[in-house]
Design a protein around this motif. Structure first.
Motif, PDB file in Angstrom:
ATOM      1  N   TYR A   8       0.841  -1.187   0.000  1.00 25.72           N
ATOM      2  CA  TYR A   8       0.000   0.000   0.000  1.00 25.72           C
ATOM      3  C   TYR A   8       0.881   1.243   0.000  1.00 25.72           C
ATOM      4  N   SER A  10       0.655   5.520   1.326  1.00 23.43           N
ATOM      5  CA  SER A  10      -0.109   6.435   2.167  1.00 23.43           C
ATOM      6  C   SER A  10       0.651   7.750   2.338  1.00 23.43           C
ATOM      7  N   GLN A  11      -0.047   8.740   2.848  1.00 25.03           N
ATOM      8  CA  GLN A  11       0.529  10.059   3.123  1.00 25.03           C
ATOM      9  C   GLN A  11       0.903  10.150   4.598  1.00 25.03           C
ATOM     10  N   SER A  13       1.172  11.645   8.200  1.00 24.25           N
ATOM     11  CA  SER A  13       0.358  12.534   9.012  1.00 24.25           C
ATOM     12  C   SER A  13       1.212  13.709   9.461  1.00 24.25           C
ATOM     13  N   ARG A  47       5.517  10.492   1.899  1.00 22.98           N
ATOM     14  CA  ARG A  47       4.691   9.313   1.620  1.00 22.98           C
ATOM     15  C   ARG A  47       5.392   8.039   2.060  1.00 22.98           C
ATOM     16  N   CYS A  67      -4.206   0.242   9.204  1.00 18.32           N
ATOM     17  CA  CYS A  67      -5.434   0.986   8.888  1.00 18.32           C
ATOM     18  C   CYS A  67      -5.912   1.881  10.025  1.00 18.32           C
ATOM     19  N   HIS A  72      -0.268   8.082   9.556  1.00 18.40           N
ATOM     20  CA  HIS A  72      -0.443   8.341   8.134  1.00 18.40           C
ATOM     21  C   HIS A  72      -1.925   8.406   7.798  1.00 18.40           C
ATOM     22  N   LYS A  73      -2.213   8.777   6.558  1.00 16.52           N
ATOM     23  CA  LYS A  73      -3.594   8.929   6.098  1.00 16.52           C
ATOM     24  C   LYS A  73      -3.644   8.596   4.617  1.00 16.52           C
ATOM     25  N   GLU A  74      -4.845   8.575   4.065  1.00 15.16           N
ATOM     26  CA  GLU A  74      -5.040   8.317   2.633  1.00 15.16           C
ATOM     27  C   GLU A  74      -4.375   7.005   2.192  1.00 15.16           C
ATOM     28  N   ILE A  75      -4.658   5.953   2.907  1.00 12.16           N
ATOM     29  CA  ILE A  75      -4.094   4.630   2.609  1.00 12.16           C
ATOM     30  C   ILE A  75      -4.736   4.097   1.328  1.00 12.16           C
ATOM     31  N   MET A  76      -3.894   3.723   0.384  1.00 18.83           N
ATOM     32  CA  MET A  76      -4.384   3.151  -0.870  1.00 18.83           C
ATOM     33  C   MET A  76      -3.708   1.801  -1.089  1.00 18.83           C
TER      34      MET A  76
END
Length: 136
Positions: A8, A10-11, A13, A47, A67, A72-76
């Motif tokens: 994954y 992510s951004q 935090s 990232r 999760c 971090h945030k915006e987990i893809m």
């Protein structure tokens, strides 16, 4: 026993500091060792790209922790599936610095089947990831 893999991006935090990052990696390494999970955490300063591998139950437990983390945030999720063998059998978690371009190349690469094509053919995301981590 099949090896499950998951990757994954992510951004970071705004709340995450340098000391927090070291503590996060140490905590992840401890958890992963008990869950028989190995992998890497690439970080370009903004990232993350994390690759996890191991038994399905262990990888799923590690990803559940990911999760709910506030670091971090915006987990893809980029890919998940079965791999023939571990790429990082001795790293319960390794933090590796990456420049933005390298992380972009890995994140946007072909993760289909977690295959390697090598440098002769068009390299996959796994090829790019392994090339970067061989230097670590």
């Amino acid at each position: 026993m099949p090896v499950r893999a998951l990757v994954y991006v992510s951004q970071k935090s705004d709340r995450l500091g340098e000391y927090d990052l070291e503590a996060l990696v140490a905590d992840a390494a401890t958890f992963n060792a008990t869950a028989d999970v190995t992998g890497i955490l690439l970080f370009d300063g903004q990232r993350f790209l994390q690759y996890l591998e191991g038994p399905a139950a262990g990888v799923e437990a590690a990803f559940r922790r990911v999760c709910v983390a506030t670091s971090h945030k915006e987990i893809m999720l980029l890919a998940g599936g079965i791999v023939g063998a571990r790429f990082y059998p001795s790293w319960s978690m390794m933090l590796i610095g990456a420049d933005r371009s390298s992380l972009d190349q890995i994140a946007s690469g072909d993760w289909n089947g977690f295959v390697r094509r090598g440098v002769v053919a068009r390299p996959t995301a796994v090829d790019h990831m392994l090339t970067l981590t061989e230097k670590a």
